[in-house]
Enzyme design. Structure first.
Site, PDB file in Angstrom:
ATOM      1  N   ARG A  95       0.169-107.359 -39.349  1.00 55.92           N
ATOM      2  CA  ARG A  95      -0.960-106.476 -39.649  1.00 55.92           C
ATOM      3  C   ARG A  95      -1.579-106.962 -40.955  1.00 55.92           C
ATOM      4  O   ARG A  95      -0.855-107.351 -41.892  1.00 55.92           O
ATOM      5  CB  ARG A  95      -0.501-105.019 -39.820  1.00 55.92           C
ATOM      6  CG  ARG A  95      -0.168-104.313 -38.523  1.00 55.92           C
ATOM      7  CD  ARG A  95      -1.413-103.968 -37.689  1.00 55.92           C
ATOM      8  NE  ARG A  95      -1.069-103.333 -36.427  1.00 55.92           N
ATOM      9  CZ  ARG A  95      -0.873-103.982 -35.270  1.00 55.92           C
ATOM     10  NH1 ARG A  95      -0.994-105.295 -35.231  1.00 55.92           N
ATOM     11  NH2 ARG A  95      -0.568-103.318 -34.171  1.00 55.92           N
ATOM     12  N   ILE A 140      10.077-110.330 -32.546  1.00 56.84           N
ATOM     13  CA  ILE A 140       9.068-111.385 -32.694  1.00 56.84           C
ATOM     14  C   ILE A 140       9.551-112.450 -33.678  1.00 56.84           C
ATOM     15  O   ILE A 140       9.501-113.647 -33.393  1.00 56.84           O
ATOM     16  CB  ILE A 140       7.714-110.792 -33.143  1.00 56.84           C
ATOM     17  CG1 ILE A 140       7.118-109.937 -32.019  1.00 56.84           C
ATOM     18  CG2 ILE A 140       6.738-111.896 -33.554  1.00 56.84           C
ATOM     19  CD1 ILE A 140       5.887-109.148 -32.404  1.00 56.84           C
ATOM     20  N   GLU A 171     -10.362-105.229 -39.731  1.00 57.56           N
ATOM     21  CA  GLU A 171     -10.923-105.912 -38.556  1.00 57.56           C
ATOM     22  C   GLU A 171     -12.069-105.102 -37.947  1.00 57.56           C
ATOM     23  O   GLU A 171     -11.987-103.892 -37.917  1.00 57.56           O
ATOM     24  CB  GLU A 171      -9.813-106.117 -37.517  1.00 57.56           C
ATOM     25  CG  GLU A 171      -8.729-107.033 -38.034  1.00 57.56           C
ATOM     26  CD  GLU A 171      -7.505-107.109 -37.128  1.00 57.56           C
ATOM     27  OE1 GLU A 171      -7.571-106.621 -35.996  1.00 57.56           O
ATOM     28  OE2 GLU A 171      -6.499-107.648 -37.581  1.00 57.56           O
ATOM     29  N   GLY A 183      12.593-109.126 -36.633  1.00 62.93           N
ATOM     30  CA  GLY A 183      12.748-108.326 -35.411  1.00 62.93           C
ATOM     31  C   GLY A 183      12.654-109.244 -34.207  1.00 62.93           C
ATOM     32  O   GLY A 183      12.888-110.448 -34.314  1.00 62.93           O
ATOM     33  N   SER A 185      14.662-109.312 -44.845  1.00 61.63           N
ATOM     34  CA  SER A 185      14.639-107.998 -44.197  1.00 61.63           C
ATOM     35  C   SER A 185      15.484-107.096 -45.078  1.00 61.63           C
ATOM     36  O   SER A 185      16.236-107.587 -45.923  1.00 61.63           O
ATOM     37  CB  SER A 185      15.219-108.089 -42.782  1.00 61.63           C
ATOM     38  OG  SER A 185      16.569-108.473 -42.855  1.00 61.63           O
ATOM     39  N   HIS A 232      -7.608-111.627 -33.792  1.00 58.27           N
ATOM     40  CA  HIS A 232      -6.491-110.778 -33.331  1.00 58.27           C
ATOM     41  C   HIS A 232      -6.133-111.042 -31.863  1.00 58.27           C
ATOM     42  O   HIS A 232      -6.247-110.155 -31.017  1.00 58.27           O
ATOM     43  CB  HIS A 232      -6.796-109.293 -33.563  1.00 58.27           C
ATOM     44  CG  HIS A 232      -5.528-108.483 -33.712  1.00 58.27           C
ATOM     45  ND1 HIS A 232      -5.421-107.381 -34.514  1.00 58.27           N
ATOM     46  CD2 HIS A 232      -4.295-108.640 -33.149  1.00 58.27           C
ATOM     47  CE1 HIS A 232      -4.192-106.882 -34.432  1.00 58.27           C
ATOM     48  NE2 HIS A 232      -3.500-107.624 -33.607  1.00 58.27           N
TER      49      HIS A 232
END
Lengths: 328, 328
Positions: free
Chosen positions: B244, B167, B273, B165, B186, B291
């Site tokens: 994530r 990023i 987290e 994507g 992907s 993070h």
């Protein structure tokens, strides 16, 4: 694998080492399968006496930039015909004396360029984004991550490169991909590059958010990054040094960091390695690196191949792989 | 600056917050000069009761991706007309219900992209070149720098990007400047990019030295990086996760790291987290980041301007700055 300096193995070509370069330590076993090394640093004899003792057998010498090869050493070795240095720079070797004696010099060309440029960018991201500090924060067991201070964005930062040689150019190429705005300082403007040139390093600092030191250490660059330059960089400015510690006035740098007069620093080199000023250990806005510039597995291998390839070529009367042109 | 949830300041537009987004904490003072926030998280009332109590005054809600906005919350707020989220993704909001009720949604577009891509590259350089480990080595007072282990070169590394994507594309752009060879995984091949596509993530891992996880967390990507993928990556392979934590089977990742079945990891995200598996604290071939993806001064400011700009536009009946198109 260690060979004694007292007996010369008749089958292997003889190579003198005054002090062992890093690549020799890393690949000693392989080197010793191909050459017989005279190990001056392991001898109980004073260096000059060691050299005189073995002078007739020494046609080749292997060094790095941390071992000066001055004229008086060269003159003690009348059979010397080749100096191979595992460095890019050759100014630790008396090139004039080499010319006089017909000694060829080989370096390792640009093998180190990418690694040094990579560590420069790595140190910059680390200090701006507080990567090492964050790693310590997590490892310390801190769980209130929102208390960890904000970092700074790379994009849009005005990065001033001090010394736009091959390393500086590679740093520039990488940082452009992050959206940084590159300018540089060098004695001469480089006509072929698209970056803004500042003839004065202080003026570069005044117009930069980040300074990256990529120049050689010379009499002219010793303490070039002084109080005035650091003050021009200012309290929101960052400095990265991957060149040589003494290009920066380290006392002033430490004072500026401690007193918050500059924003932070990423340092791979120090004035008196491995001594690092104690005051830096307390700071979270510095990243301290044990002179890692070129120390990757891949580059040490490439360096081994180039050094041994040059020695091999010399002993087989073939052209050197990376001969330094040593004309006036 | 804290305003009581019990009294509504008549002068400022009212905005509901269930749990405070990071950007609210960073710029709370500025936010509170422009809006009156109803602070559900500070109330002693149960959330539903809080919402019912203030339902008539609530036209706008401000959240981030960590606060789900399900249909039953939306139905408790009949005057709601706008949800602003300080995230790119909007899948924490029941968009179907928003459509039914005529509620507009605004996000923060691509404000975060560059920062996340930068930290991905920073973590990769750090783990390959051992920057954080080196910083600790120097700070511990170690002076035999030649004992510090060699790192690995970036140039020539085959980097597999999982999820190409915005990023992932920015990561690719940066890594190409370092001489890395980029390919990606992907669901669909992207016709406009020059990188090799692998439809299967395991095959990507098999052909990569580094995996960088850049995809969203969905039912399909949960634990996508499992034992099989890690094993395909292999003991000289590195993994960077800035997406994530739960996209990776964290237990397997820790086991592979501890047992040397993969080479190392740079992790900005974790499954639970701020809990980080204890076993990771002992390892020198991992970089642990609390993070930090988007937490830069500059981006928090841009995010503040976009969130407050959207709220301002809504209350002045002007077009939203970054409206999410919410059609079927």
């Amino acid at each position: 694998m260690a060979s004694s300096p007292d007996k010369i193995s008749p089958e292997l070509p003889v190579v003198l080492i005054l002090k062992p370069p890093e690549v020799f330590k890393v690949h000693e076993e392989l080197f010793c399968q191909r050459f017989h090394f005279l190990r001056a640093w392991e001898s109980t004899l004073p260096t000059d006496q060691f050299l005189t003792t073995y002078a007739q057998s020494i046609q080749a010498l292997f060094c790095n930039s941390f071992t000066p090869i001055p004229a008086h050493v060269i003159r003690l070795l009348p059979s010397l015909r080749l100096i191979v240095t595992s460095s890019v720079g050759v100014n630790h070797i008396d090139l004039h004396e080499c010319r006089r004696q017909g000694i060829k010099v080989a370096n390792i060309a640009k093998v180190f360029t990418d690694d040094v440029a990579d560590i420069a960018v790595g140190l910059l991201i680390d200090v701006l984004r507080k990567v090492s500090a964050g790693d310590q924060y997590v490892r310390s067991g801190s769980r209130i991550w929102s208390d960890f201070p904000l970092g700074y964005k790379l994009g849009g930062k005005r990065v001033g490169i001090v010394g736009l040689g091959s390393i500086g150019l590679e740093v520039a190429k990488r940082l452009e991909a992050f959206g940084c705005i590159v300018s540089y300082n060098s004695r001469m403007k480089k006509p072929s590059v698209p970056f803004l040139h500042y003839a004065n390093v202080c003026e570069l600092a005044l117009n930069s958010d980040v300074l990256i030191i990529c120049c050689s250490l010379t009499e002219q660059t010793y303490h070039m990054i002084n109080r005035e330059v650091l003050s021009a960089l200012g309290k929101h400015g960052f400095i990265v040094n991957i060149a040589r510690g003494s290009i920066v006035d380290e006392k002033e740098l430490v004072r500026c960091l401690v007193q918050g007069e500059i924003g932070g620093a990423g340092l791979d080199v120090f004035a008196d390695e491995p001594n690092v000023p104690d005051d830096l250990f307390e700071l979270e806005n510095v990243v301290l690196s044990p002179h890692r510039g070129v120390f990757t597995d891949e580059t040490m291998w490439e360096c081994y191949e180039l050094v041994s390839g040059n020695l091999e070529a010399f002993f087989s009367n073939k052209p050197l792989l990376t001969m330094v042109h040593n004309d006036d």
